[in-house]
Motif scaffolding. Sequence first.
Motif, PDB file in Angstrom:
ATOM      1  N   PRO A   6      53.146  59.510  36.731  1.00  0.00           N
ATOM      2  CA  PRO A   6      52.753  58.934  38.023  1.00  0.00           C
ATOM      3  C   PRO A   6      53.884  58.124  38.634  1.00  0.00           C
ATOM      4  CG  PRO A   6      51.716  57.754  36.189  1.00  0.00           C
ATOM      5  CD  PRO A   6      52.362  58.977  35.602  1.00  0.00           C
ATOM      6  N   ALA A   7      54.031  58.303  39.952  1.00  0.00           N
ATOM      7  CA  ALA A   7      55.071  57.558  40.665  1.00  0.00           C
ATOM      8  C   ALA A   7      54.628  56.112  40.853  1.00  0.00           C
ATOM      9  CB  ALA A   7      55.338  58.211  42.014  1.00  0.00           C
ATOM     10  N   ALA A   8      55.576  55.225  40.897  1.00  0.00           N
ATOM     11  CA  ALA A   8      55.262  53.815  41.113  1.00  0.00           C
ATOM     12  C   ALA A   8      54.727  53.634  42.530  1.00  0.00           C
ATOM     13  CB  ALA A   8      56.518  52.975  40.910  1.00  0.00           C
ATOM     14  N   PRO A   9      53.676  52.824  42.710  1.00  0.00           N
ATOM     15  CA  PRO A   9      53.115  52.639  44.056  1.00  0.00           C
ATOM     16  C   PRO A   9      54.121  51.982  44.986  1.00  0.00           C
ATOM     17  CG  PRO A   9      52.213  51.025  42.511  1.00  0.00           C
ATOM     18  CD  PRO A   9      52.986  52.011  41.694  1.00  0.00           C
ATOM     19  N   ALA A  10      53.999  52.302  46.274  1.00  0.00           N
ATOM     20  CA  ALA A  10      54.917  51.754  47.278  1.00  0.00           C
ATOM     21  C   ALA A  10      54.380  50.437  47.825  1.00  0.00           C
ATOM     22  CB  ALA A  10      55.112  52.768  48.399  1.00  0.00           C
ATOM     23  N   TYR A  11      53.720  49.659  46.991  1.00  0.00           N
ATOM     24  CA  TYR A  11      53.172  48.379  47.402  1.00  0.00           C
ATOM     25  C   TYR A  11      53.064  47.483  46.168  1.00  0.00           C
ATOM     26  CZ  TYR A  11      48.946  50.455  45.419  1.00  0.00           C
ATOM     27  OH  TYR A  11      48.039  51.055  44.588  1.00  0.00           O
ATOM     28  N   ASP A  12      52.823  46.204  46.383  1.00  0.00           N
ATOM     29  CA  ASP A  12      52.673  45.242  45.291  1.00  0.00           C
ATOM     30  C   ASP A  12      51.181  45.070  44.995  1.00  0.00           C
ATOM     31  OD1 ASP A  12      52.617  43.097  43.563  1.00  0.00           O
ATOM     32  OD2 ASP A  12      54.029  41.863  44.710  1.00  0.00           O
ATOM     33  N   LYS A  13      50.748  45.510  43.814  1.00  0.00           N
ATOM     34  CA  LYS A  13      49.329  45.435  43.466  1.00  0.00           C
ATOM     35  C   LYS A  13      48.786  44.011  43.539  1.00  0.00           C
ATOM     36  CE  LYS A  13      48.743  49.415  40.371  1.00  0.00           C
ATOM     37  NZ  LYS A  13      48.300  49.822  39.020  1.00  0.00           N
ATOM     38  N   THR A  14      49.628  43.049  43.208  1.00  0.00           N
ATOM     39  CA  THR A  14      49.151  41.671  43.129  1.00  0.00           C
ATOM     40  C   THR A  14      48.842  41.071  44.497  1.00  0.00           C
ATOM     41  OG1 THR A  14      51.396  40.744  43.197  1.00  0.00           O
ATOM     42  CG2 THR A  14      50.504  41.332  41.035  1.00  0.00           C
ATOM     43  N   LEU A  15      49.218  41.768  45.574  1.00  0.00           N
ATOM     44  CA  LEU A  15      49.003  41.243  46.917  1.00  0.00           C
ATOM     45  C   LEU A  15      47.869  41.945  47.669  1.00  0.00           C
ATOM     46  CD1 LEU A  15      52.714  40.854  48.082  1.00  0.00           C
ATOM     47  CD2 LEU A  15      51.224  39.112  47.060  1.00  0.00           C
ATOM     48  N   GLN A  16      47.249  42.941  47.048  1.00  0.00           N
ATOM     49  CA  GLN A  16      46.261  43.751  47.760  1.00  0.00           C
ATOM     50  C   GLN A  16      44.864  43.114  47.679  1.00  0.00           C
ATOM     51  OE1 GLN A  16      47.829  46.095  49.429  1.00  0.00           O
ATOM     52  NE2 GLN A  16      49.613  45.393  48.261  1.00  0.00           N
ATOM     53  N   PRO A  17      44.202  42.910  48.833  1.00  0.00           N
ATOM     54  CA  PRO A  17      42.852  42.329  48.828  1.00  0.00           C
ATOM     55  C   PRO A  17      41.801  43.384  48.467  1.00  0.00           C
ATOM     56  CG  PRO A  17      43.568  42.725  51.078  1.00  0.00           C
ATOM     57  CD  PRO A  17      44.723  43.104  50.209  1.00  0.00           C
ATOM     58  N   ILE A  18      41.166  43.224  47.310  1.00  0.00           N
ATOM     59  CA  ILE A  18      40.151  44.162  46.828  1.00  0.00           C
ATOM     60  C   ILE A  18      38.839  43.401  46.663  1.00  0.00           C
ATOM     61  CG2 ILE A  18      39.579  45.928  45.127  1.00  0.00           C
ATOM     62  CD1 ILE A  18      42.312  46.371  46.399  1.00  0.00           C
ATOM     63  N   ALA A  19      37.740  43.954  47.205  1.00  0.00           N
ATOM     64  CA  ALA A  19      36.414  43.338  47.052  1.00  0.00           C
ATOM     65  C   ALA A  19      35.487  44.340  46.380  1.00  0.00           C
ATOM     66  CB  ALA A  19      35.855  42.926  48.406  1.00  0.00           C
ATOM     67  N   VAL A  20      34.674  43.874  45.458  1.00  0.00           N
ATOM     68  CA  VAL A  20      33.681  44.713  44.792  1.00  0.00           C
ATOM     69  C   VAL A  20      32.304  44.277  45.282  1.00  0.00           C
ATOM     70  CG1 VAL A  20      32.675  45.435  42.603  1.00  0.00           C
ATOM     71  CG2 VAL A  20      35.135  44.985  42.751  1.00  0.00           C
ATOM     72  N   ALA A  21      31.614  45.165  46.015  1.00  0.00           N
ATOM     73  CA  ALA A  21      30.263  44.899  46.506  1.00  0.00           C
ATOM     74  C   ALA A  21      29.290  45.557  45.538  1.00  0.00           C
ATOM     75  CB  ALA A  21      30.097  45.459  47.915  1.00  0.00           C
ATOM     76  N   ASN A  22      28.524  44.768  44.822  1.00  0.00           N
ATOM     77  CA  ASN A  22      27.661  45.290  43.760  1.00  0.00           C
ATOM     78  C   ASN A  22      26.280  45.645  44.304  1.00  0.00           C
ATOM     79  OD1 ASN A  22      26.533  46.004  41.340  1.00  0.00           O
ATOM     80  ND2 ASN A  22      26.269  43.906  40.605  1.00  0.00           N
ATOM     81  N   GLY A  23      26.056  46.932  44.543  1.00  0.00           N
ATOM     82  CA  GLY A  23      24.748  47.430  44.964  1.00  0.00           C
ATOM     83  C   GLY A  23      24.165  48.368  43.930  1.00  0.00           C
ATOM     84  N   SER A  24      24.579  48.185  42.682  1.00  0.00           N
ATOM     85  CA  SER A  24      24.182  49.113  41.615  1.00  0.00           C
ATOM     86  C   SER A  24      22.827  48.808  41.008  1.00  0.00           C
ATOM     87  CB  SER A  24      25.225  49.084  40.498  1.00  0.00           C
ATOM     88  OG  SER A  24      25.205  47.820  39.830  1.00  0.00           O
ATOM     89  N   GLY A  25      22.347  47.572  41.179  1.00  0.00           N
ATOM     90  CA  GLY A  25      21.109  47.165  40.512  1.00  0.00           C
ATOM     91  C   GLY A  25      21.351  46.517  39.168  1.00  0.00           C
ATOM     92  N   ASN A  26      22.584  46.557  38.679  1.00  0.00           N
ATOM     93  CA  ASN A  26      22.973  45.902  37.431  1.00  0.00           C
ATOM     94  C   ASN A  26      23.728  44.619  37.808  1.00  0.00           C
ATOM     95  OD1 ASN A  26      24.072  44.999  35.056  1.00  0.00           O
ATOM     96  ND2 ASN A  26      25.120  46.908  34.540  1.00  0.00           N
ATOM     97  N   PRO A  27      23.122  43.427  37.582  1.00  0.00           N
ATOM     98  CA  PRO A  27      23.747  42.176  38.038  1.00  0.00           C
ATOM     99  C   PRO A  27      25.143  41.936  37.490  1.00  0.00           C
ATOM    100  CG  PRO A  27      21.469  41.805  37.370  1.00  0.00           C
ATOM    101  CD  PRO A  27      21.817  43.201  36.944  1.00  0.00           C
TER     102      PRO A  27
END
Length: 528
Positions: A398-419
């Motif tokens: 795999p090629a190295a990503p063209a961005y810095d992972k530590t700066l990316q805003p990621i949100a996890v919206a939990n709608g699975s029913g498992n708290p």
Amino acid sequence: MVLPRDNRADGTGPPVRSHAAARHAEDPSVGPARHLGAARHIPGWLKATTIVVSVLLVGVIAFGAYWLIRLQGNITTQALGAGNSRTESAPDDATGRMQILILGTDTRDGKNSQYGSKDDSSGYGHSDVMMLMDISADNKRVSVISFPRDLLVDIPKCKDPKSNKQYPAQTGVMINAAMSEAGIGCAVDTVNKLTGLEIDHFMMADFNAVKELSNAVGGVDVCISDAVFDPDSGLRLPKGTSKVKGEQALSFVRTRHAFGDGSDLGRIKAQQGFLSSLVRKIKDDGTLTNPARMLGIADAITKNLTIDDGLASVPTLLTVGNRLKNIDVGKVAFVAAPTEPAVSDSNRLQLAEPAASELFAAMRKDIDLTDPTAKPASTPEASASASASAAPTASKTPAAPAYDKTLQPIAVANGSGNPARGQELAAALKTGGFTQTSQFDAQAVAATAVYYGADFADVAADVAKLLGIRAKQVLPAAGVTGVQVYVGSDYKSGTKQADAPVSLPPDIVNQTAGDTVCQQANPELIVP
């Protein structure tokens, strides 16, 4: 060669016969052999019939050539895209699944000058109407998805095919402006980005198309709950059913205030009702099997139509039209893209999630929107695609990503029913290098999806791969900043998303072409 002497007193003699002819008769003096076909007298009636048939044949050919040249000369074309890449080949015009983007332009150039000045809209104009027509491969159903003109979307970078000028990508722009700078191809690319589909063709009509088409079919029946008058569009209709054509038909589909609450959503339902009635009218009158009527309609449409190069021939247009003639009107589904007031501007709309993504996912899977439990039609293209996806591929580093992972805003919206599921996936993302990850509880949904905002497509793809979420569930979404992992009940545990059942918003279909629907009049415009 010595000729036989002429011994007749009057100086005449028998005709000279060739040796070849003589060899076919026992006696050279008896004349030509019978089986060589002696000249016969042709009856007068046969000559007359032959002449009449020839004239008729020439007339039919000339008539066909005239209409072919006339209709072909009516057609105006533009490029299908605006410089953005495509991964699918062109479909079979007769049997392939086909998506056609149908647009109405508000330009006031040329024949449309009576509806305003060039300052109102000139050049490419804005899309007054935007509908995506999806024809199934088996020619048994059609879905028509309407997009409100006030819908805020992200427009990709586009290049004007005429000037070659490059326009940068835009965020949070009304969808009706997608074609205003770089042309219709940019509108096509925008809808591709929005839905995850690849549109095969487009058709753009101007104001006159509605007028001339409604005249060509002898008027279209429409229904409204109360008598209404809209001074902006000039529409005036009594309560109940009316037959509209010409200017009145145009006013009916253009009015923005006469129906519902006076918003674009009421206008969309009225347009869908108009098209439903038009489909019934054409099928009930046998127009699709009547060459004379078909030519009249084709002439009315092509004079006011701009299409892509792939559709730019009369035989191709007839082939596509022929696909529609036997479809059950109950399988022509009219849908509006699910929307809600935009967070950034309450006077605009944004896609309502997860309903919009569920709709687009169902379309990508070729689901029958009138019967989601029905099995999608099998096509050679689908089989080939399945075989290709099943084929082993060579492993690559795999090629190295063209961005810095530590700066990316990621949100996890939990709608699975498992708290605990949101925390589990957030932890997995942080372990994978996405340290700017947050999580929160969300409305329960059936299917997991990864939504991303402008310029975050590559980040979203890597997030999905890390969490074992299928690539086809990675979707663009207006209003999302960065990447949002919306976890559904199909991913309550484990490290790989399970196949989820098809999930569609309730009552996603506004109506089918078989439904006769009365539009609700806007209370503010009801008249005695």
